[in-house]
Design a protein around this motif. Structure first.
Motif, mmCIF file in Angstrom:
data_model
loop_
_atom_site.group_PDB
_atom_site.id
_atom_site.type_symbol
_atom_site.label_atom_id
_atom_site.label_comp_id
_atom_site.label_asym_id
_atom_site.label_seq_id
_atom_site.Cartn_x
_atom_site.Cartn_y
_atom_site.Cartn_z
ATOM 1 N N ILE A 1 8.198 -16.117 1.477
ATOM 2 C CA ILE A 1 9.302 -16.472 2.372
ATOM 3 C C ILE A 1 10.275 -15.301 2.377
ATOM 4 N N GLY A 2 10.398 -14.646 3.522
ATOM 5 C CA GLY A 2 11.314 -13.514 3.649
ATOM 6 C C GLY A 2 12.551 -13.925 4.421
ATOM 7 N N ILE A 3 13.723 -13.642 3.870
ATOM 8 C CA ILE A 3 14.988 -14.036 4.502
ATOM 9 C C ILE A 3 15.686 -12.782 5.015
ATOM 10 N N LEU A 4 15.961 -12.762 6.319
ATOM 11 C CA LEU A 4 16.502 -11.562 6.962
ATOM 12 C C LEU A 4 18.009 -11.676 7.222
ATOM 13 N N PRO A 5 18.719 -10.528 7.215
ATOM 14 C CA PRO A 5 20.159 -10.528 7.436
ATOM 15 C C PRO A 5 20.553 -10.339 8.900
ATOM 16 N N ALA A 6 19.562 -10.349 9.800
ATOM 17 C CA ALA A 6 19.818 -10.182 11.234
ATOM 18 C C ALA A 6 18.859 -11.089 11.991
ATOM 19 N N GLY A 7 18.785 -10.925 13.317
ATOM 20 C CA GLY A 7 17.850 -11.733 14.089
ATOM 21 C C GLY A 7 16.409 -11.424 13.712
ATOM 22 N N LEU A 8 15.511 -12.371 13.923
ATOM 23 C CA LEU A 8 14.119 -12.204 13.521
ATOM 24 C C LEU A 8 13.360 -11.199 14.380
ATOM 25 N N ASP A 9 13.993 -10.713 15.429
ATOM 26 C CA ASP A 9 13.383 -9.648 16.230
ATOM 27 C C ASP A 9 13.653 -8.273 15.629
ATOM 28 N N ASP A 10 14.431 -8.232 14.563
ATOM 29 C CA ASP A 10 14.838 -6.953 13.952
ATOM 30 C C ASP A 10 14.474 -6.973 12.470
ATOM 31 N N ILE A 11 13.250 -6.578 12.156
ATOM 32 C CA ILE A 11 12.799 -6.553 10.765
ATOM 33 C C ILE A 11 13.470 -5.395 10.034
ATOM 34 N N LEU A 12 14.102 -5.719 8.908
ATOM 35 C CA LEU A 12 14.781 -4.708 8.099
ATOM 36 C C LEU A 12 14.269 -4.772 6.675
ATOM 37 N N PRO A 13 13.883 -3.615 6.106
ATOM 38 C CA PRO A 13 13.810 -2.292 6.722
ATOM 39 C C PRO A 13 12.637 -2.194 7.709
ATOM 40 N N LYS A 14 12.714 -1.255 8.641
ATOM 41 C CA LYS A 14 11.680 -1.090 9.657
ATOM 42 C C LYS A 14 10.311 -0.844 9.029
ATOM 43 N N SER A 15 10.305 -0.178 7.895
ATOM 44 C CA SER A 15 9.038 0.151 7.236
ATOM 45 C C SER A 15 8.288 -1.085 6.736
ATOM 46 N N ASN A 16 8.960 -2.229 6.716
ATOM 47 C CA ASN A 16 8.313 -3.458 6.253
ATOM 48 C C ASN A 16 7.858 -4.363 7.394
ATOM 49 N N GLN A 17 7.786 -3.799 8.605
ATOM 50 C CA GLN A 17 7.328 -4.590 9.748
ATOM 51 C C GLN A 17 5.916 -5.137 9.515
ATOM 52 N N LYS A 18 5.018 -4.285 9.047
ATOM 53 C CA LYS A 18 3.640 -4.718 8.800
ATOM 54 C C LYS A 18 3.590 -5.800 7.726
ATOM 55 N N LEU A 19 4.382 -5.639 6.671
ATOM 56 C CA LEU A 19 4.439 -6.637 5.604
ATOM 57 C C LEU A 19 4.972 -7.962 6.140
ATOM 58 N N ALA A 20 5.996 -7.900 6.991
ATOM 59 C CA ALA A 20 6.569 -9.112 7.575
ATOM 60 C C ALA A 20 5.529 -9.857 8.407
ATOM 61 N N ASP A 21 4.769 -9.115 9.212
ATOM 62 C CA ASP A 21 3.717 -9.742 10.021
ATOM 63 C C ASP A 21 2.645 -10.366 9.141
ATOM 64 N N GLU A 22 2.318 -9.702 8.034
ATOM 65 C CA GLU A 22 1.299 -10.214 7.124
ATOM 66 C C GLU A 22 1.768 -11.500 6.449
ATOM 67 N N ILE A 23 3.051 -11.558 6.114
ATOM 68 C CA ILE A 23 3.615 -12.777 5.514
ATOM 69 C C ILE A 23 3.378 -13.972 6.434
ATOM 70 N N VAL A 24 3.662 -13.781 7.722
ATOM 71 C CA VAL A 24 3.483 -14.866 8.693
ATOM 72 C C VAL A 24 2.006 -15.225 8.839
#
Length: 255
Positions: free
Chosen positions: A121-144
């Motif tokens: 479960i990843g909790i973001l400090p902005a909207g879910l369209d803005d993965i932070l840090p950008k380098s973790n975009q792939k990791l975020a997609d994999e989590i889902v």
């Protein structure tokens, strides 16, 4: 409960309702505090969000136990390995791993969890369209993709501001049954989460400071007491077992 909403909360709910179809097309949905999908543990804190935006399977939060595994962004090699191994161990125990998707300890814990076949479960400090840090975009997609979820209290298009990182920290501890600090300096964002966890009556643990390097925060917690100090796998097992048996308490508001 609807009559208990403030004007600000009502505005948030109305805005979400107006945009829900557009966001659903982006794979982003939301649930209100009245919804069964809303995390039960989060309902108990005094400043819970009136709604949560999410991508993925938010229902895992209420279905399983959740432990936040957090620590320094600039962690040592020892901290990286311990984070990864902890995530993998919790996956084996069928416990969800929670954190803010930050670099360092957070990232390694999530990677270890996924490697162990677990849920994140990843909790973001902005909207879910803005993965932070950008380098973790792939990791975020994999989590889902691996039956986990991404959560934010902010709607799509909300840019990040510094204070939102601290606000995010209260959610990390708020929806978790326990909080585990891998490696942290005394002056760090990790210690914000610790403070929230203490106010929310969450079970806390940290790795023994000599097991890691950036550990002034670990030492401070050990000296203060009232925290489980993990020196080996047996102590980790004891902490996880205690969390899984823990009763939940509502956070008190002092007047």
């Amino acid at each position: 409960m609807k009559n208990m909403y403030s004007q600000k909360e009502t505005d948030i709910l109305n805005y979400a309702e107006m945009n829900k179809n557009k966001w659903k097309n982006m794979g982003i949905e939301y649930c209100t505090v009245e919804d069964e999908r809303y995390p039960n543990t989060l309902k108990k804190i005094t400043d819970r969000p009136v709604l949560l935006y999410y991508r993925g399977n938010i229902e895992i939060i209420n279905e399983y136990h959740n432990i936040a595994v957090i620590g320094s962004r600039k962690c040592s090699l020892k901290g990286r390995k311990i984070s990864y191994d902890t995530g993998k161990y919790l996956a084996e125990k069928n416990v969800n791993v929670v954190n803010g998707l930050a670099l360092g300890c957070d990232t390694e814990a999530l990677k270890g969890t996924i490697a162990g076949g677990g849920r994140c479960i990843g909790i973001l400090p902005a909207g879910l369209d803005d993965i932070l840090p950008k380098s973790n975009q792939k990791l975020a997609d994999e989590i889902v993709m691996k039956d986990g979820c991404l959560i934010s209290e902010y709607p799509v298009g909300t840019p990040v501001k510094k204070y939102q990182y601290v606000r995010r920290d209260r959610l990390q501890s708020g929806l978790s049954d326990g909080v585990l600090i891998v490696e942290a300096e005394e002056q760090s964002g990790t210690m914000h989460t610790v403070e929230f966890a203490q106010n929310q009556y969450k079970r806390l643990a940290c790795y023994y400071h000599k097991l890691v390097e950036l550990s002034s925060g670990n030492r401070k917690l050990e000296e203060a007491g009232q925290i489980s100090v993990i020196e080996d796998k047996k102590r980790l097992e004891e902490f996880v077992e205690a969390v899984m048996k823990e009763q939940t308490y509502e956070q008190l508001t002092l007047f």
